[in-house]
Scaffold this active site. Structure first.
Site, mmCIF file in Angstrom:
data_model
loop_
_atom_site.group_PDB
_atom_site.id
_atom_site.type_symbol
_atom_site.label_atom_id
_atom_site.label_comp_id
_atom_site.label_asym_id
_atom_site.label_seq_id
_atom_site.Cartn_x
_atom_site.Cartn_y
_atom_site.Cartn_z
ATOM 1 N N ASP A 31 0.872 -1.163 0.000
ATOM 2 C CA ASP A 31 0.000 0.000 0.000
ATOM 3 C C ASP A 31 0.920 1.226 0.000
ATOM 4 O O ASP A 31 2.114 1.118 0.288
ATOM 5 C CB ASP A 31 -0.891 -0.031 1.251
ATOM 6 C CG ASP A 31 -1.788 1.187 1.352
ATOM 7 O OD1 ASP A 31 -2.322 1.612 0.316
ATOM 8 O OD2 ASP A 31 -1.951 1.713 2.467
ATOM 9 N N ASP A 33 -0.031 5.157 0.965
ATOM 10 C CA ASP A 33 -0.148 6.127 2.056
ATOM 11 C C ASP A 33 -0.162 5.414 3.401
ATOM 12 O O ASP A 33 -0.933 4.477 3.615
ATOM 13 C CB ASP A 33 -1.421 6.962 1.887
ATOM 14 C CG ASP A 33 -1.358 8.247 2.694
ATOM 15 O OD1 ASP A 33 -0.274 8.843 2.770
ATOM 16 O OD2 ASP A 33 -2.390 8.645 3.269
ATOM 17 N N ASN A 66 -6.375 4.944 -3.495
ATOM 18 C CA ASN A 66 -6.469 6.366 -3.836
ATOM 19 C C ASN A 66 -6.737 6.490 -5.342
ATOM 20 O O ASN A 66 -5.893 6.128 -6.156
ATOM 21 C CB ASN A 66 -5.179 7.077 -3.455
ATOM 22 C CG ASN A 66 -5.278 8.581 -3.605
ATOM 23 O OD1 ASN A 66 -5.973 9.089 -4.481
ATOM 24 N ND2 ASN A 66 -4.559 9.313 -2.771
ATOM 25 N N LYS A 221 -9.216 -2.613 -3.054
ATOM 26 C CA LYS A 221 -9.082 -3.422 -1.839
ATOM 27 C C LYS A 221 -10.290 -3.211 -0.938
ATOM 28 O O LYS A 221 -10.756 -2.075 -0.828
ATOM 29 C CB LYS A 221 -7.804 -3.018 -1.092
ATOM 30 C CG LYS A 221 -6.520 -3.245 -1.851
ATOM 31 C CD LYS A 221 -5.310 -2.683 -1.085
ATOM 32 C CE LYS A 221 -5.341 -1.179 -0.947
ATOM 33 N NZ LYS A 221 -4.135 -0.606 -0.314
#
Length: 314
Positions: A31, A33, A66, A221
Site C-alpha cells: 500500500d 499512504d 487512492n 481493496k
C-alpha cells in the site's frame, strides 16, 4: 493465513525473522499512504527498502485505493520522493483497475457516469471508456436537468466537489437494473493532520446505496479484482510467494486474506497492533481475516535484514 515460520497471527517480527521472510517471498505488494509515504513525505528508509527488493530481483507492486490521480502522476510522485526505480507498470490504483474492469471484464456498452475527481476520469479516458460530460447550468436541479440517454454504469470514487445534483442523477441512472453500480473503493475516511479526517469514497458510495436501494460492486481493496489485475499483467504470480504490506486492517489485511496472501501490518499508518489483537481474540471468525500474519513498526525494519543478507553473500 500463513504461518510459514510457525508464528501465530499478529506476530511482531524483526531481524532474522524478517530476513527469512524476505528470502521466502518473490512478490511484494505495498500500500502507499501510511506505508511508503505520508502525504508528501516518504517514510524514512522506504525508498531504500523498495530499491533493495528490486535490486535482489524481487517483484514489487503498489496497490492503492487512492483514485484521485492517474498512474503517471504516481510515477512522478515516487520519483519526487526518492523512489527512482518505480515504473508505471508496477502501480495498481483503484482508478486504473476500475478502468480495466469496465473495459475488459464487463465491456461496458455505453457511457459511464462518474462521481469522482479528474484523475479518475483521465484513467477511464485513457482506457477508451466514454464518460458523461458534466455541462449543467449552475442553477440546474434534478427536476429540470438533462439526463444522458446511454448510461450503462455509475462509478463512484473520491469526489471533493460532490453535489446533491450528482447524487440525484446517479440515483436516476441506477433505476435501470441494467446500469452497473461500481465503486473504486470502500474506504470510509482518511486521516489528515491535526486530527481531522477526510471522508472517503466509501462514505459517498453509502449515500448512493441508500438512495438507489442497490449495493455497489467494489473494485479496489479488499476486493480480489485488484490481485487479478496484477496476475494478468505479471506471469506466474503464486499467492504463496506473495507478501501484502499495508497499514489498514479492514482493507489491506482483508485484501491479502481474500487473495490467499501472507500479510504484514506496518504501524506507520491507520491501524495499530492493539486493534489487530482484538480482532485476533474475537469470537467472530470473520474478524480473523483482518488479522495480519506479521507486524513491523515500519518497513524500514527490513533494512537490517538486507544488511545481513549482504554480509552472507560477501
Amino acid at each position: 493465513m500463513a504461518g510459514a515460520f510457525g508464528f501465530k497471527g499478529c506476530q511482531k517480527i524483526r531481524g532474522p525473522q524478517i530476513r527469512n521472510l524476505l528470502e521466502a517471498k518473490d512478490f511484494f505488494l505495498f500500500d502507499c499512504d501510511g506505508v511508503i509515504w505520508h502525504g508528501e513525505n516518504a517514510i524514512t528508509g522506504a525508498a531504500k527498502v523498495v530499491s533493495s527488493l528490486i535490486r535482489r530481483g524481487k517483484n514489487v507492486v503498489f496497490v492503492t485505493n487512492n483514485c484521485t490521480r492517474p498512474r503517471e502522476n504516481y510515477v512522478h510522485k515516487f520519483y519526487r520522493l526518492g523512489f527512482t526505480d518505480v515504473m508505471l507498470e508496477q502501480i495498481f490504483s483503484s482508478s486504473y483497475c476500475s478502468a480495466l474492469y469496465l473495459r475488459d471484464v464487463v465491456k461496458v456498452p455505453g457511457q459511464v457516469f462518474v462521481i469522482g475527481c479528474d484523475g479518475l476520469r483521465r484513467e477511464l479516458q485513457e482506457a477508451g471508456i466514454p464518460c458523461v460530460e458534466e455541462a449543467d447550468d449552475p442553477d440546474a436541479t434534478i427536476y429540470d436537468c438533462a439526463l444522458a440517454p446511454d448510461v450503462k454504469a455509475v462509478l463512484v470514487g473520491h469526489d471533493d466537489k460532490l453535489t446533491f445534483l450528482k447524487l440525484a442523477k446517479a440515483s436516476c441512472y441506477l433505476k435501470d437494473p441494467e446500469c452497473l453500480f461500481l465503486a473504486t473503493d470502500n474506504d470510509p475516511w482518511h486521516p489528515l493532520s491535526g486530527g481531522r479526517i477526510l471522508p472517503g469514497s466509501g462514505s459517498l458510495t453509502a449515500a448512493l446505496e441508500v438512495a438507489s436501494g442497490r449495493k455497489a460492486t467494489v473494485i479496489g481493496k479488499p476486493s480480489r479484482f485488484m490481485f487479478e489485475c496484477i496476475s494478468s499483467q505479471f506471469s506466474g504470480v503464486d499467492p504463496a510467494q506473495c507478501l501484502m504490506v499495508g497499514d489498514r486492517l479492514e482493507t489491506d489485511m482483508l485484501f491479502g486474506s481474500n487473495c490467499g496472501l501472507d500479510t504484514m501490518l506496518t504501524l506507520t499508518g491507520v491501524s495499530q497492533i492493539e486493534e489487530a489483537q482484538e480482532y485476533r481474540n474475537s469470537d467472530q471468525t470473520t474478524n480473523h481475516s483482518l488479522v495480519p500474519d506479521y507486524v513491523v513498526d515500519t518497513i524500514a525494519d527490513f533494512l537490517p535484514a538486507f544488511e545481513e543478507l549482504d554480509e552472507q553473500s560477501n
